[in-house]
Design a protein around this motif. Sequence first.
Motif, PDB file in Angstrom:
ATOM      1  N   ALA A   1       0.810  -1.220   0.000  1.00  0.00           N
ATOM      2  CA  ALA A   1       0.000   0.000   0.000  1.00  0.00           C
ATOM      3  C   ALA A   1       0.841   1.267   0.000  1.00  0.00           C
ATOM      4  O   ALA A   1       0.348   2.343  -0.379  1.00  0.00           O
ATOM      5  CB  ALA A   1      -0.938   0.005   1.202  1.00  0.00           C
ATOM      6  N   ALA A   2       2.078   1.189   0.445  1.00  0.00           N
ATOM      7  CA  ALA A   2       2.936   2.385   0.500  1.00  0.00           C
ATOM      8  C   ALA A   2       3.284   2.844  -0.914  1.00  0.00           C
ATOM      9  O   ALA A   2       3.516   2.030  -1.812  1.00  0.00           O
ATOM     10  CB  ALA A   2       4.205   2.079   1.283  1.00  0.00           C
ATOM     11  N   THR A   3       3.334   4.146  -1.098  1.00  0.00           N
ATOM     12  CA  THR A   3       3.663   4.709  -2.406  1.00  0.00           C
ATOM     13  C   THR A   3       4.827   5.685  -2.267  1.00  0.00           C
ATOM     14  O   THR A   3       5.171   6.137  -1.166  1.00  0.00           O
ATOM     15  CB  THR A   3       2.461   5.460  -3.009  1.00  0.00           C
ATOM     16  OG1 THR A   3       2.190   6.616  -2.187  1.00  0.00           O
ATOM     17  CG2 THR A   3       1.228   4.570  -3.074  1.00  0.00           C
ATOM     18  N   VAL A   4       5.404   6.017  -3.417  1.00  0.00           N
ATOM     19  CA  VAL A   4       6.466   7.025  -3.423  1.00  0.00           C
ATOM     20  C   VAL A   4       5.936   8.352  -2.893  1.00  0.00           C
ATOM     21  O   VAL A   4       6.635   9.072  -2.165  1.00  0.00           O
ATOM     22  CB  VAL A   4       7.041   7.185  -4.843  1.00  0.00           C
ATOM     23  CG1 VAL A   4       7.957   8.412  -4.928  1.00  0.00           C
ATOM     24  CG2 VAL A   4       7.802   5.934  -5.263  1.00  0.00           C
ATOM     25  N   ALA A   5       4.687   8.677  -3.197  1.00  0.00           N
ATOM     26  CA  ALA A   5       4.107   9.921  -2.690  1.00  0.00           C
ATOM     27  C   ALA A   5       4.038   9.923  -1.167  1.00  0.00           C
ATOM     28  O   ALA A   5       4.292  10.954  -0.526  1.00  0.00           O
ATOM     29  CB  ALA A   5       2.707  10.121  -3.287  1.00  0.00           C
ATOM     30  N   HIS A   6       3.678   8.793  -0.572  1.00  0.00           N
ATOM     31  CA  HIS A   6       3.676   8.695   0.894  1.00  0.00           C
ATOM     32  C   HIS A   6       5.076   8.950   1.448  1.00  0.00           C
ATOM     33  O   HIS A   6       5.252   9.639   2.462  1.00  0.00           O
ATOM     34  CB  HIS A   6       3.209   7.311   1.335  1.00  0.00           C
ATOM     35  CG  HIS A   6       1.778   7.013   1.023  1.00  0.00           C
ATOM     36  ND1 HIS A   6       1.352   5.774   0.586  1.00  0.00           N
ATOM     37  CD2 HIS A   6       0.674   7.786   1.079  1.00  0.00           C
ATOM     38  CE1 HIS A   6       0.041   5.798   0.402  1.00  0.00           C
ATOM     39  NE2 HIS A   6      -0.391   7.015   0.691  1.00  0.00           N
ATOM     40  N   VAL A   7       6.075   8.366   0.791  1.00  0.00           N
ATOM     41  CA  VAL A   7       7.460   8.485   1.273  1.00  0.00           C
ATOM     42  C   VAL A   7       7.951   9.920   1.148  1.00  0.00           C
ATOM     43  O   VAL A   7       8.547  10.468   2.085  1.00  0.00           O
ATOM     44  CB  VAL A   7       8.383   7.514   0.504  1.00  0.00           C
ATOM     45  CG1 VAL A   7       9.843   7.740   0.901  1.00  0.00           C
ATOM     46  CG2 VAL A   7       7.978   6.070   0.758  1.00  0.00           C
ATOM     47  N   THR A   8       7.713  10.546   0.007  1.00  0.00           N
ATOM     48  CA  THR A   8       8.209  11.920  -0.166  1.00  0.00           C
ATOM     49  C   THR A   8       7.521  12.877   0.802  1.00  0.00           C
ATOM     50  O   THR A   8       8.156  13.806   1.317  1.00  0.00           O
ATOM     51  CB  THR A   8       7.995  12.391  -1.615  1.00  0.00           C
ATOM     52  OG1 THR A   8       6.604  12.276  -1.969  1.00  0.00           O
ATOM     53  CG2 THR A   8       8.830  11.561  -2.578  1.00  0.00           C
TER      54      THR A   8
END
Length: 216
Positions: free
Chosen positions: A47-54
Amino acid sequence: MPGQPRATADRLPKGPHGLSREQVAASQRQRILDAVLDVVGERGYAAATVAHVTAAAGVSRTTFYEQFRNKQDAFLAAYDQFGAQFLADLDQVAGDTPAAVLPAAAARLVAWGRRRPLACRAFLVEIHAVGDEGLEHRDRVMALAEERFARVAAWVRHVDPTIPQPPRLVGRAVVAASWELTAQAVRATGDTTEDSRDALAYVWLLGLTGQPRGGR
């Protein structure tokens, strides 16, 4: 597991700061590495995305892709760093006997779980969701832990020459049991518990000495 503490490197000060391009890039990279573990630990790898990380790291999408190819690349880099830091921390535990050193090492493991529960969940549980490449990274970190078991076993026999050499693959069995025991605690409570600490020390003492209380 929303609301659990995160551990993300300090963000750069706003405005002029006098830092070199390399220092800025290193700071951004570390924030991404910290953030990807916490995001994956909270949301799950799928479920984690690059947008969540950034968003968690406070960097732009462009900055992320200057450092990493994709989410998996960032997560595996963070996984390797976390494992290396954890093992290096355990190397600092000192004592005169196995019965003193191993409970202290197990207590330090509990401290890691309490300090960074989301990252520990990502490290112990979510790595399986990455697939074969994730398991390869897991195996490499576990092999480093096995090497430490072998070094401790040699020290134990130096302290007490009557203690026999552990059978082949005991180190692997002890490390695997430690990983799974801690992973179960993280899955169940989001933390490593006092019971886990005692069980980990017991398993290591048994594997190293053949006696659950460390012999003499």
